[in-house]
Design an enzyme around this catalytic site. Structure first.
Site, PDB file in Angstrom:
ATOM      1  N   GLN A  57       0.845  -1.188   0.000  1.00  0.00           N
ATOM      2  CA  GLN A  57       0.000   0.000   0.000  1.00  0.00           C
ATOM      3  C   GLN A  57       0.886   1.245   0.000  1.00  0.00           C
ATOM      4  O   GLN A  57       2.024   1.213   0.409  1.00  0.00           O
ATOM      5  CB  GLN A  57      -0.925  -0.011   1.217  1.00  0.00           C
ATOM      6  CG  GLN A  57      -1.918  -1.197   1.173  1.00  0.00           C
ATOM      7  CD  GLN A  57      -2.919  -1.174   2.313  1.00  0.00           C
ATOM      8  OE1 GLN A  57      -3.132  -0.155   2.959  1.00  0.00           O
ATOM      9  NE2 GLN A  57      -3.554  -2.308   2.561  1.00  0.00           N
ATOM     10  N   TYR A  88       3.717   2.419   5.648  1.00  0.00           N
ATOM     11  CA  TYR A  88       3.237   3.643   6.296  1.00  0.00           C
ATOM     12  C   TYR A  88       4.388   4.230   7.104  1.00  0.00           C
ATOM     13  O   TYR A  88       4.554   3.948   8.282  1.00  0.00           O
ATOM     14  CB  TYR A  88       2.005   3.335   7.154  1.00  0.00           C
ATOM     15  CG  TYR A  88       0.819   3.004   6.286  1.00  0.00           C
ATOM     16  CD1 TYR A  88      -0.031   4.016   5.836  1.00  0.00           C
ATOM     17  CD2 TYR A  88       0.590   1.711   5.844  1.00  0.00           C
ATOM     18  CE1 TYR A  88      -1.094   3.736   4.987  1.00  0.00           C
ATOM     19  CE2 TYR A  88      -0.478   1.416   4.997  1.00  0.00           C
ATOM     20  CZ  TYR A  88      -1.305   2.431   4.580  1.00  0.00           C
ATOM     21  OH  TYR A  88      -2.348   2.155   3.726  1.00  0.00           O
ATOM     22  N   ARG A 144       4.904   4.066  16.588  1.00  0.00           N
ATOM     23  CA  ARG A 144       4.864   2.662  17.023  1.00  0.00           C
ATOM     24  C   ARG A 144       5.664   2.491  18.311  1.00  0.00           C
ATOM     25  O   ARG A 144       5.234   1.777  19.228  1.00  0.00           O
ATOM     26  CB  ARG A 144       5.414   1.758  15.922  1.00  0.00           C
ATOM     27  CG  ARG A 144       4.506   1.729  14.713  1.00  0.00           C
ATOM     28  CD  ARG A 144       5.025   0.811  13.618  1.00  0.00           C
ATOM     29  NE  ARG A 144       4.258   1.043  12.412  1.00  0.00           N
ATOM     30  CZ  ARG A 144       4.768   1.325  11.218  1.00  0.00           C
ATOM     31  NH1 ARG A 144       6.077   1.379  11.037  1.00  0.00           N
ATOM     32  NH2 ARG A 144       3.976   1.553  10.196  1.00  0.00           N
ATOM     33  N   ASP A 181      -6.925  -6.939   9.729  1.00  0.00           N
ATOM     34  CA  ASP A 181      -6.912  -6.081   8.540  1.00  0.00           C
ATOM     35  C   ASP A 181      -7.785  -6.737   7.490  1.00  0.00           C
ATOM     36  O   ASP A 181      -7.900  -7.968   7.451  1.00  0.00           O
ATOM     37  CB  ASP A 181      -5.479  -5.890   8.009  1.00  0.00           C
ATOM     38  CG  ASP A 181      -5.349  -4.632   7.163  1.00  0.00           C
ATOM     39  OD1 ASP A 181      -4.831  -3.614   7.661  1.00  0.00           O
ATOM     40  OD2 ASP A 181      -5.791  -4.667   5.989  1.00  0.00           O
ATOM     41  N   ASP A 193      -5.876   2.298  13.872  1.00  0.00           N
ATOM     42  CA  ASP A 193      -5.171   3.135  12.878  1.00  0.00           C
ATOM     43  C   ASP A 193      -5.877   3.014  11.521  1.00  0.00           C
ATOM     44  O   ASP A 193      -5.327   2.452  10.582  1.00  0.00           O
ATOM     45  CB  ASP A 193      -3.705   2.683  12.775  1.00  0.00           C
ATOM     46  CG  ASP A 193      -2.892   3.596  11.862  1.00  0.00           C
ATOM     47  OD1 ASP A 193      -3.300   4.750  11.635  1.00  0.00           O
ATOM     48  OD2 ASP A 193      -1.831   3.141  11.374  1.00  0.00           O
ATOM     49  N   CYS A 211      -5.902   9.886  10.104  1.00  0.00           N
ATOM     50  CA  CYS A 211      -5.021  10.480   9.092  1.00  0.00           C
ATOM     51  C   CYS A 211      -5.815  11.361   8.129  1.00  0.00           C
ATOM     52  O   CYS A 211      -5.358  11.649   7.028  1.00  0.00           O
ATOM     53  CB  CYS A 211      -4.248   9.394   8.345  1.00  0.00           C
ATOM     54  SG  CYS A 211      -5.323   8.236   7.485  1.00  0.00           S
TER      55      CYS A 211
END
Ligand code: SAH
Length: 398
Positions: free
Chosen positions: A203, A208, A215, A253, A302, A342
């Site tokens: 991605q 990211y 983190r 995910d 996130d 974001c």
């Protein structure tokens, strides 16, 4: 000077944002284009009285009709200009100590580095680029040559994709721009963790990068805990927490590819046997987990960008509230929720309000322990607040 080059004449009174050095010229601010300008061509920008305001890239298909390259009266937009801007951006990351071998960082962050529409991420010896505006696209060959010269990478790869490019009337492009093709799983380090990045298929540009420092901040709260990493991608938060002493982690995910990479990455970090991998929609899975009665010491949320334009703020805010209510319900009393947004249109104050509302409706009391933001390799130019997009809260939840 007006007349000698294609010239964009602004409407009376519409030069104010350019005087404050905001780099966007919207179509509605333009009186007329004098001369002809193809997509990406450099145009003079002048006020209604003919005063020169700068030079920018013309983008006939976009509502943002021009993006300013320079506000300096005599500065030409040529290879030397791009060399100066690129060198300045790279030097800034070098001074931050981010150009270490085997690590990754963002080298160029678009408007914030004076290069609207250009993203350059450095992954060890490879660079990944996004040309997201007509102007950046028009200068692609020059920029690639300069990056090769300034950084000496093994390869430069293009990942020019996504909505921003379509708004500029540009097709997606992906492929090698110079040098070698990056390996399918490029081995890197991020903090203390091993990281493998797939530049060509991952991605964004492969990872990211904006969450690297966060983190570690979240992991500091995870010692001996059970972690739920929702919207995990390849598990960056889970791995940091497990390496910092967390007992186990559940990664959720919707992308099976992301979790396949997460399995290999957790194995490389010797924490795989303490992980569960769940391919699912987070909204559905968190409800299901809630109903089983399972609870966690650390819940990380996130999510992807929910708000892409101002008119999506109400719906996006409901999405953030929903997911935060679900996340809060899964935190053991005294545990931690680390929650992010974001979406640039949801500012830190609004995000805090949404999370506060979620806590009330979830029947939990929460304290803000830490406020997180985007890191120094994703700077915010003061005249371009739109670059300020990532915010996060670490909360103690009772
Ligand atoms: N936390 C990650 C980055 C997350 S990006 C890191 O630190 O690297 C957002 C992720 O959410 C993407 O991996 C995307 O595949 C996933 N995603 C988007 N919508 C989702 C949904 N409804 N349910 C589950 N995952 C989703």
């Amino acid at each position: 000077m007006p007349g000698s080059k294609p010239t964009v004449w602004l409407k009376a009174g519409r030069e104010k944002s350019l005087r404050r050095r905001h780099p966007w010229v919207f179509s509605g601010a333009i009186e007329r284009l004098e001369g002809e300008a193809a997509a990406g061509a450099t145009v003079e920008l002048v006020s209604s009285s003919g005063e020169s305001l700068g030079r920018g890239a013309y983008s006939p298909a976009s509502q943002i009709r021009a993006r300013v390259w320079t506000f300096e009266p005599g500065e030409s937009v040529d290879a030397a200009f791009f060399r100066r801007r690129l060198a300045r951006a790279i030097e800034s990351r070098r001074r931050l100590g981010l150009i270490a071998s085997g690590s990754a960082c963002r080298l160029v962050f678009s408007e914030s580095d004076g290069l609207p529409g250009l993203i350059v991420d450095r992954y060890g010896e490879y660079l990944a680029c996004q040309f997201l505006s007509a102007g950046a696209d028009a200068w692609r060959a020059t920029i690639v040559d300069l990056l090769a010269e300034l950084c000496g990478p093994r390869g430069i790869y293009e990942r020019s994709e996504g909505g921003a490019r379509h708004k500029e009337g540009l097709q997606s492009r992906r492929g090698v721009l110079a040098g070698e093709e990056p390996p399918r799983e490029l081995e890197l380090v991020s903090g203390a963790a091993r990281w493998s990045v797939d530049i060509a298929n991952g991605q964004k540009t492969g990872a990211y990068l904006d969450q690297q420092a966060n983190r570690a901040r979240v992991a500091a709260h995870a010692r001996e805990g059970d972690v739920l990493d929702a919207f995990s991608y390849t598990g960056g938060f889970a791995i940091a927490c497990l390496r910092a002493g967390a007992k186990q982690a559940t990664l959720i995910d919707s992308s099976a590819d992301a979790l396949a990479l997460a399995e290999r990455e957790t194995a490389a970090n010797e924490v795989q046997e303490r992980c569960r991998f769940v391919v699912a929609n987070v909204f559905e899975e968190l409800r299901a987990v809630r109903d089983t009665g399972a609870r966690f010491d650390v819940v990380v949320l996130d999510p992807p960008k929910f708000v892409h334009s101002a008119d999506q703020i109400p719906a996006g805010s409901r999405g953030y509230k929903d997911v935060n209510m679900l996340g809060l319900a899964l935190v053991r009393p005294g545990g931690v929720l680390a929650t992010f947004s974001c979406s640039g249109h949801v500012d830190a104050a609004l995000f805090q309000k949404i999370v506060a509302g979620a806590a009330v409706d979830a029947g939990r009391t929460a304290q803000i322990l830490e406020r997180l933001a985007q890191p120094a390799d994703h700077p915010v130019a003061t005249e371009f607040p739109e670059a300020d997009y990532l915010k996060g809260l670490i909360l103690r939840v009772h």
